[in-house]
Enzyme design. Structure first.
Site, PDB file in Angstrom:
ATOM      1  N   CYS A   1       1.308  -1.068  -0.091  1.00  0.00           N
ATOM      2  CA  CYS A   1       0.220  -0.388  -0.013  1.00  0.00           C
ATOM      3  C   CYS A   1       0.562   1.172  -0.433  1.00  0.00           C
ATOM      4  O   CYS A   1       2.227   1.113   0.979  1.00  0.00           O
ATOM      5  CB  CYS A   1      -1.014  -0.134   0.688  1.00  0.00           C
ATOM      6  SG  CYS A   1      -1.824   1.167   0.993  1.00  0.00           S
TER       7      CYS A   1
ATOM      8  N   LYS B   1     -11.465  -7.322   5.260  1.00  0.00           N
ATOM      9  CA  LYS B   1     -10.627  -7.212   6.330  1.00  0.00           C
ATOM     10  C   LYS B   1     -11.493  -7.924   7.475  1.00  0.00           C
ATOM     11  O   LYS B   1     -12.851  -8.362   7.584  1.00  0.00           O
ATOM     12  CB  LYS B   1     -11.741  -5.943   6.723  1.00  0.00           C
ATOM     13  CG  LYS B   1     -11.022  -4.679   5.304  1.00  0.00           C
ATOM     14  CD  LYS B   1     -11.508  -3.442   4.939  1.00  0.00           C
ATOM     15  CE  LYS B   1     -10.718  -2.639   3.866  1.00  0.00           C
ATOM     16  NZ  LYS B   1     -11.459  -1.820   3.629  1.00  0.00           N
TER      17      LYS B   1
ATOM     18  N   VAL C   1      -6.138   0.973   5.929  1.00  0.00           N
ATOM     19  CA  VAL C   1      -4.906   1.196   6.446  1.00  0.00           C
ATOM     20  C   VAL C   1      -3.941   2.669   5.811  1.00  0.00           C
ATOM     21  O   VAL C   1      -4.519   3.004   4.683  1.00  0.00           O
ATOM     22  CB  VAL C   1      -3.749  -0.302   5.387  1.00  0.00           C
ATOM     23  CG1 VAL C   1      -4.786  -0.997   6.343  1.00  0.00           C
ATOM     24  CG2 VAL C   1      -3.665   0.181   4.353  1.00  0.00           C
TER      25      VAL C   1
ATOM     26  N   GLU D   1      -4.796   6.843   8.552  1.00  0.00           N
ATOM     27  CA  GLU D   1      -4.901   8.326   7.099  1.00  0.00           C
ATOM     28  C   GLU D   1      -3.339   8.416   7.930  1.00  0.00           C
ATOM     29  O   GLU D   1      -2.501   8.733   8.521  1.00  0.00           O
ATOM     30  CB  GLU D   1      -5.441   9.773   7.510  1.00  0.00           C
ATOM     31  CG  GLU D   1      -7.125   9.932   7.872  1.00  0.00           C
ATOM     32  CD  GLU D   1      -7.368   9.565   6.322  1.00  0.00           C
ATOM     33  OE1 GLU D   1      -6.985   9.464   5.392  1.00  0.00           O
ATOM     34  OE2 GLU D   1      -8.437   8.934   6.375  1.00  0.00           O
ATOM     35  N   SER D   2      -2.800   8.297   6.485  1.00  0.00           N
ATOM     36  CA  SER D   2      -1.262   8.331   6.268  1.00  0.00           C
ATOM     37  C   SER D   2      -0.586   9.541   6.843  1.00  0.00           C
ATOM     38  O   SER D   2       0.552   9.824   7.662  1.00  0.00           O
ATOM     39  CB  SER D   2      -1.530   8.421   5.159  1.00  0.00           C
ATOM     40  OG  SER D   2      -1.970   8.853   3.495  1.00  0.00           O
TER      41      SER D   2
END
Lengths: 253, 274
Positions: free
Chosen positions: B62, B89, B102, B114-115
Site C-alpha cells: 500500500c 477485512k 490502512v 490516515e497516512s
C-alpha cells in the site's frame, strides 16, 4: 457581520486591483462562502487586520487566475506571496501572527481533531445534496449530515470539553463551524436531535469571532435561494445582497 | 519490536527473481514494509500491543501505508506490523478502525488513522530529526504542492486501471498536470528535495506514488526532467531504500490489483508469534 466582507464581488472584465500595501494581509473571498469563512474566523479570533476583495465565482475576473490558478477562494496575498486553500491559509495565519495559538499542540489531541475533520466531510456533504431539487437526494443529504453530526457528538462525549479544541474554540472548531452554522439554518430540526452538538452549536454562537462572521438567517436564505435559481439554469448569483461596500480603487472598465 | 520469525517462506517462483533484483539490497533492509501475513476476515484478533509499543496496521504494497513506513524508517521508530487483507477485512479491525483503512496505528489503546495524520503524529512524538517543515510559509507551499500531487495520484490509478484508450489518455493528462507542478516547484527550488537539503515530510508523502509511476509508467516522466532527477536522488535515501520492494514483486501485485485477484502474501512471508 463585517467580518466576512461586504465588498462588491468583482467579475469578468473588471480592472485588476492594485497590489496590497507592504505587509498588508489581503483576502480574496466571497461573502457567503463557508470555506472563506473558515479563514475569516481565524483572522477574527486572532484580531488580524486585513483587506478583502470579493470575487464573483460564476463570472470570475480573468486577473484572478494569476493569483490562484484554480480560481478558488479563499486566497491570501501578502507581500507578493499567494497562499490558497481554507485550511492551509488558516494554519499559516495562526502560525505567523501573534496572539492565542488556535492550533492544538498536543499531538494526540491534534490527531483526534484531524480525524474528526475527516468525518466532518459528511456534514459538509449536506450542502451539495440540500441544493438538489430532488427530494430523495435532499433526504440523502440529511442522512449523510446525521453521520457527520453523530461523529461530532461522539467526539464531544469523549472529550468532555465545551469545544472540540478544549475550553475555547480553536482551529478545528473554526474549520467545522461554517457548515454546521449552515446546517442550523437549512435543516434546523437536525442539530437539536444531538444533545451535545446542540449545546456546542449554542456555545459557538456566543464566540466573538463566530458573531463577527455571522449573517442573519434571512440573508443566508436569500443568497441560498439564488443558488437554487442558478441550479435551475439561470447562471446568475446575487452575491452582492445585503450591505455592499465599494472599493477605494477603480474596478470597472 | 521484532516479530519472532516462526516460519520464513519464499515463494519458489519468485525466489530467483528476488535474488537477482535485490543483489544490492539485503533482506533486512527491505523488511520495513513488513512481510507479515495479511490477516483476513475470520482471523483471530491479535492481542493488543504491549504498553508503549507502537503497532502499525498496514498492507505490504500500500503506497499510503508506505508514507508512514518511510517516516518511521527515517526516524528509526521501532514498531510492530500487522498486515491486513484489504479485500476481506477482519471484523476486529473494523471495530478498532471504523474506516477500515490502512495505515492505522495503535498505541496504549489509542487508534489513529490516515497516512498524513499518523505520519505527522509520529514525527511530533518521536525524537530525532523533525521531518515536518517548521517554517510556516515553506510548509504552506508544500501543502499546496501536496494538493496538486493529488492529480498525480489520481491520474496514476486512472492510468493503470483504465479499460479504454480514452480513459487512459485522460488519466495521463491528469497525471501530467500534477507532475508539471512538481517539476516547476523543483526547478524553482534551491534545494535538492522539496523539504530542503534532505527528504522531509512532503518528500515522503509523495514518494510512494512517484516510485510506482517510475516502475509502471516511466514514459509519463519523459517531459519532466526535474522530476526524473529528483526521483534519482530520492532513490538513494536510506528510508526510501528500507521501504523498497523488488519491482518484480510490485508488478505481480499490480496484476492482481488490476484483475481484482489480489495475492497479498507474495515474496517473503513472516508469521506472527500469536
Amino acid at each position: 457581520m463585517a467580518g466576512m466582507g461586504n465588498e462588491r464581488h468583482l467579475e469578468t472584465g473588471s480592472i485588476e486591483p492594485p497590489p496590497p500595501g507592504k505587509d498588508v494581509v489581503r483576502v480574496y473571498g466571497m461573502k457567503f462562502c463557508p470555506y472563506v469563512q473558515r479563514l475569516k474566523l481565524v483572522l477574527a479570533a486572532k484580531g488580524v487586520k486585513h483587506e478583502t476583495i470579493n470575487i464573483n465565482l460564476v463570472r470570475k475576473p480573468e486577473w484572478y487566475f494569476t493569483k490562484n490558478p484554480k480560481g478558488l477562494v479563499p486566497t491570501l496575498e501578502i507581500n507578493g506571496i499567494y497562499i490558497y486553500e481554507s485550511d492551509i491559509t488558516s494554519a499559516y495565519i495562526d502560525a505567523v501572527y501573534p496572539g492565542r495559538k488556535l492550533m492544538t499542540e498536543d499531538p494526540l489531541k491534534k490527531a483526534k481533531e484531524q480525524m474528526l475533520l475527516g468525518d466532518h466531510a459528511k456534514t459538509i456533504a449536506f450542502y451539495k445534496y440540500a441544493c438538489s431539487s430532488d427530494p430523495e437526494v435532499r433526504k440523502q443529504g440529511s442522512e449523510t449530515a446525521k453521520l457527520g453530526l453523530g461523529a461530532l457528538e461522539k467526539f464531544l462525549k469523549q472529550a468532555k470539553t465545551a469545544f472540540v479544541c478544549g475550553d475555547q474554540p480553536g482551529f478545528t472548531d473554526y474549520m467545522m463551524w461554517p457548515h454546521i452554522e449552515r446546517l442550523g439554518v437549512f435543516l434546523p430540526d437536525l442539530i437539536p436531535t444531538f444533545e451535545l452538538v446542540k449545546k456546542y452549536f449554542d456555545d459557538m454562537g456566543l464566540d466573538s469571532a463566530v458573531k463577527a462572521c455571522r449573517f442573519s438567517n434571512e440573508l443566508l436564505i436569500e443568497f441560498f435561494n439564488f443558488e437554487e435559481s442558478f441550479r435551475a439554469g439561470e447562471k446568475r448569483r446575487l452575491y452582492d445582497c445585503g450591505e455592499v461596500v465599494e472599493y477605494s480603487f477603480p474596478t470597472a472598465k | 519490536m521484532k516479530t519472532i520469525w516462526v516460519l520464513h517462506r519464499t515463494s519458489t517462483k519468485l525466489g530467483d527473481k528476488l535474488e537477482s533484483c535485490t543483489k544490492n539490497l539485503r533482506r533486512h533492509q527491505m523488511a520495513a514494509m513488513g512481510n507479515e501475513r495479511h490477516l483476513a476476515a475470520g482471523s483471530t484478533e491479535p492481542p493488543p500491543p504491549k504498553q508503549d509499543v507502537l503497532r502499525v496496521y498496514s498492507m505490504k504494497f500500500c503506497p499510503f501505508a508506505q508514507r508512514l513506513k518511510l517516516v518511521l524508517a527515517a526516524k528509526a521508530v521501532k514498531h510492530e506490523t500487522v498486515n491486513i487483507d484489504l479485500t476481506k477485512k477482519p471484523q476486529w479491525f473494523l471495530e478498532k478502525n471504523p474506516r477500515g483503512l490502512v495505515p492505522a496505528i495503535e498505541i496504549n489503546g489509542d487508534v489513529i488513522y490516515e497516512s498524513d495524520i499518523t505520519s505527522e503524529y509520529i514525527d511530533e512524538v518521536h525524537p530525532g530529526r523533525k521531518i515536518v517543515t517548521a517554517d510556516p510559509l515553506k510548509r504552506a507551499k508544500e501543502l499546496m504542492l501536496m494538493g496538486d500531487h493529488g492529480k498525480t495520484v489520481g491520474g496514476f490509478y486512472g492510468a493503470i486501471l483504465a479499460q479504454d484508450d480514452e480513459k487512459r489518455a485522460a488519466a495521463f493528462t491528469k497525471m501530467a498536470a500534477g507532475l508539471d507542478v512538481l517539476d516547476k516547484f523543483l526547478s524553482n527550488s534551491s534545494t535538492p528535495f522539496v523539504c530542503g537539503e534532505q527528504p522531509g515530510f512532503t518528500d515522503y508523502m509523495m514518494w510512494p506514488h512517484l516510485e510506482r509511476i517510475h516502475i509502471f509508467i516511466k514514459p509519463a516522466l519523459t517531459n519532466f526532467k526535474n522530476v526524473q532527477a529528483y526521483i534519482a536522488k530520492m532513490e538513494k535515501d536510506e528510508a526510501v531504500q528500507a521501504c523498497r520492494l523488488p519491482d518484480e514483486l510490485h508488478k505481480v501485485f499490480a496484476e492482481g490489483y488490476k484483475t481484482k485477484n489480489i495475492d497479498y502474501d507474495i515474496g517473503d512471508v513472516v508469521e506472527y508469534n500469536f
